[in-house]
Design a protein around this motif. Structure first.
Motif, short mmCIF file in Angstrom:
data_model
loop_
_atom_site.label_atom_id
_atom_site.label_comp_id
_atom_site.label_asym_id
_atom_site.label_seq_id
_atom_site.Cartn_x
_atom_site.Cartn_y
_atom_site.Cartn_z
N GLN A 137 -33.04 27.51 22.43
CA GLN A 137 -33.18 28.54 23.46
C GLN A 137 -32.46 29.83 23.10
N ALA A 138 -32.98 30.93 23.67
CA ALA A 138 -32.31 32.23 23.60
C ALA A 138 -31.93 32.66 25.01
N LEU A 139 -30.75 33.23 25.14
CA LEU A 139 -30.34 33.85 26.39
C LEU A 139 -30.74 35.32 26.33
N ALA A 140 -31.53 35.75 27.31
CA ALA A 140 -32.00 37.13 27.32
C ALA A 140 -31.42 37.88 28.51
N ARG A 141 -31.00 39.10 28.27
CA ARG A 141 -30.70 40.03 29.35
C ARG A 141 -32.03 40.57 29.83
N VAL A 142 -32.42 40.22 31.04
CA VAL A 142 -33.74 40.58 31.56
C VAL A 142 -33.78 42.06 31.88
N ARG A 143 -34.76 42.74 31.33
CA ARG A 143 -34.95 44.16 31.61
C ARG A 143 -36.15 44.42 32.52
N ALA A 144 -37.09 43.47 32.56
CA ALA A 144 -38.25 43.59 33.44
C ALA A 144 -38.84 42.21 33.67
N ALA A 145 -39.29 41.98 34.90
CA ALA A 145 -39.91 40.70 35.26
C ALA A 145 -41.21 40.99 35.99
N GLY A 146 -42.30 40.38 35.56
CA GLY A 146 -43.57 40.53 36.26
C GLY A 146 -43.56 39.74 37.55
N VAL A 147 -44.31 40.23 38.54
CA VAL A 147 -44.46 39.53 39.81
C VAL A 147 -45.89 39.00 39.89
N ASN A 148 -46.02 37.70 40.17
CA ASN A 148 -47.31 37.03 40.12
C ASN A 148 -47.59 36.27 41.41
N PRO A 149 -48.86 36.07 41.74
CA PRO A 149 -49.19 35.29 42.93
C PRO A 149 -48.56 33.90 42.94
N ALA A 150 -48.41 33.27 41.78
CA ALA A 150 -47.79 31.94 41.73
C ALA A 150 -46.35 31.98 42.22
N GLU A 151 -45.67 33.10 42.01
CA GLU A 151 -44.29 33.21 42.48
C GLU A 151 -44.24 33.37 43.99
N ILE A 152 -45.26 33.98 44.57
CA ILE A 152 -45.34 34.05 46.02
C ILE A 152 -45.51 32.65 46.59
N GLN A 153 -46.34 31.84 45.93
CA GLN A 153 -46.51 30.45 46.36
C GLN A 153 -45.21 29.67 46.21
N ALA A 154 -44.52 29.88 45.09
CA ALA A 154 -43.26 29.18 44.87
C ALA A 154 -42.22 29.55 45.91
N ARG A 155 -42.14 30.83 46.23
CA ARG A 155 -41.19 31.30 47.25
C ARG A 155 -41.48 30.67 48.61
N ALA A 156 -42.76 30.46 48.89
CA ALA A 156 -43.15 29.89 50.18
C ALA A 156 -42.98 28.38 50.25
N GLY A 157 -42.67 27.75 49.11
CA GLY A 157 -42.41 26.32 49.13
C GLY A 157 -43.29 25.47 48.25
N ALA A 158 -44.21 26.09 47.51
CA ALA A 158 -45.06 25.32 46.59
C ALA A 158 -44.25 24.86 45.38
N PHE A 159 -44.84 23.97 44.63
CA PHE A 159 -44.29 23.47 43.36
C PHE A 159 -43.06 22.59 43.53
N ARG A 160 -42.68 22.33 44.77
CA ARG A 160 -41.57 21.40 45.05
C ARG A 160 -40.28 21.77 44.30
N LEU A 161 -40.00 23.06 44.24
CA LEU A 161 -38.73 23.49 43.64
C LEU A 161 -37.58 23.11 44.57
N HIS A 162 -36.42 22.96 43.99
CA HIS A 162 -35.23 22.62 44.77
C HIS A 162 -34.35 23.86 44.92
N ALA A 163 -33.87 24.10 46.12
CA ALA A 163 -32.95 25.21 46.37
C ALA A 163 -31.53 24.80 46.01
N PRO A 164 -30.70 25.76 45.56
CA PRO A 164 -31.03 27.17 45.34
C PRO A 164 -31.90 27.34 44.09
N ALA A 165 -32.81 28.29 44.16
CA ALA A 165 -33.73 28.52 43.05
C ALA A 165 -33.83 30.02 42.76
#
Length: 301
Positions: free
Chosen positions: A29-57
């Motif tokens: 793995q590489a550790l990256a200092r993030v300079r830009a992140a794209g926003v995608n519909p899948a992330e909207i779904q993830a934020r709303a509770g899809a994909f069964r992510l565990h908080a904190p996320a």
């Protein structure tokens, strides 16, 4: 580090900037200092509770940044390089000052961080879908959502492969779709007739990147679902259509690098709609949810 941390899933307001532990790169793995992140519909779904992510996320599924540290098995000379790719964890993503990744490509000179972050998911998914469709030179392909990040990448890859493209989009995006080399067709009622008028010789395949109900029309145009792929409609099975989702097992950085090289050469168009600071990640999600972004939405951590 600062990150948009989700402690409970729901409306955009759950994206709250807070301090979070800085990740440590593991083997490969590489550790990256993030300079830009794209926003995608899948992330909207993830934020709303899809994909069964565990908080904190921390979500965010694509990024561009600078390598600050590498884990075991990664060439130390990579430190300081500009890279674009996918965070390795769906809950340790790119809405943060740092992320870790083992699947990335370097960013060529002449390509901005915003352009690179806007290209990762679109180029990868578009190339995979065209492969599934077995697109060949001389084919005529319909692409829905042709003005979006996925659709515009598919149009450009297909055109470079000698394919005639019918680009379905809103009328306000017709000029942009035409600038990519596609024949613009308006979405909405009457789509079948408009596609047939634009392609009097018939259509060989279709790619749906819009996910807002065009599959029945595409099946009618092609006379069956065999050469249709959707990247956006999870109800595809109802119509016998193949649905292809990006995931850790099928991501390929090669088409991303191809697109980035073309951007650097002035031969590829990436359209940025609006950029938001990390503190306004919720507003970025609200804008993407409208479906009227006129380009990729970017978060700048």
């Amino acid at each position: 580090m600062k990150a948009a941390v989700i402690t409970s899933f729901g409306e955009p307001s759950v994206l709250q900037v807070a301090e979070a532990p800085r990740p440590v790169p593991g083997p490969g793995q590489a550790l990256a200092r993030v300079r830009a992140a794209g926003v995608n519909p899948a992330e909207i779904q993830a934020r709303a509770g899809a994909f069964r992510l565990h908080a904190p996320a921390i979500i965010g599924f694509e990024f561009a940044g600078v390598v600050e540290q590498v884990g075991p098995g990664v060439d130390e000379s990579l430190v300081g390089e500009r890279i674009a790719g996918w965070p390795d964890s769906a809950s340790q993503g790119s809405y943060a000052e740092y992320t870790v990744s083992s699947n990335f490509t370097t960013i060529p000179d002449g390509v901005s961080f915003e352009e690179a972050a806007a290209t990762v998911i679109g180029a990868d998914n578009a190339a995979r879908a065209l492969g599934l469709l077995n697109i060949r030179p001389g084919d005529t392909l319909v692409v829905t959502g042709a003005s979006g990040a996925l659709g515009s990448a598919a149009v450009q890859f297909a055109r470079r492969r000698g394919v005639t493209v019918i680009g379905v989009a809103g009328t306000s995006n017709a000029d942009f779709v035409q600038s990519l080399g596609a024949i613009p067709v308006a979405h909405g009622p009457g789509l079948v007739d408009r596609i047939r008028a634009a392609a009097p010789g018939g259509v060989d395949a279709a790619l749906d990147t819009a996910g807002k109900g065009p599959l029945p029309a595409l099946v009618e145009v092609l006379g069956g679902p065999e050469r249709i792929v959707t990247l956006a409609d999870r109800d595809a099975a109802r119509y016998g259509v193949a649905f292809s989702a990006g995931h850790s097992g099928n991501r390929d950085s090669q088409p991303v690098r191809e697109a980035l090289d073309l951007i650097a050469a002035g031969a590829w168009t990436v359209r940025i709609g609006r950029s938001f600071p990390l503190a306004e990640a919720a507003d970025a999600h609200r804008l993407v949810a409208t479906g009227h972004t006129h380009g990729k939405v970017i978060i700048l951590p």
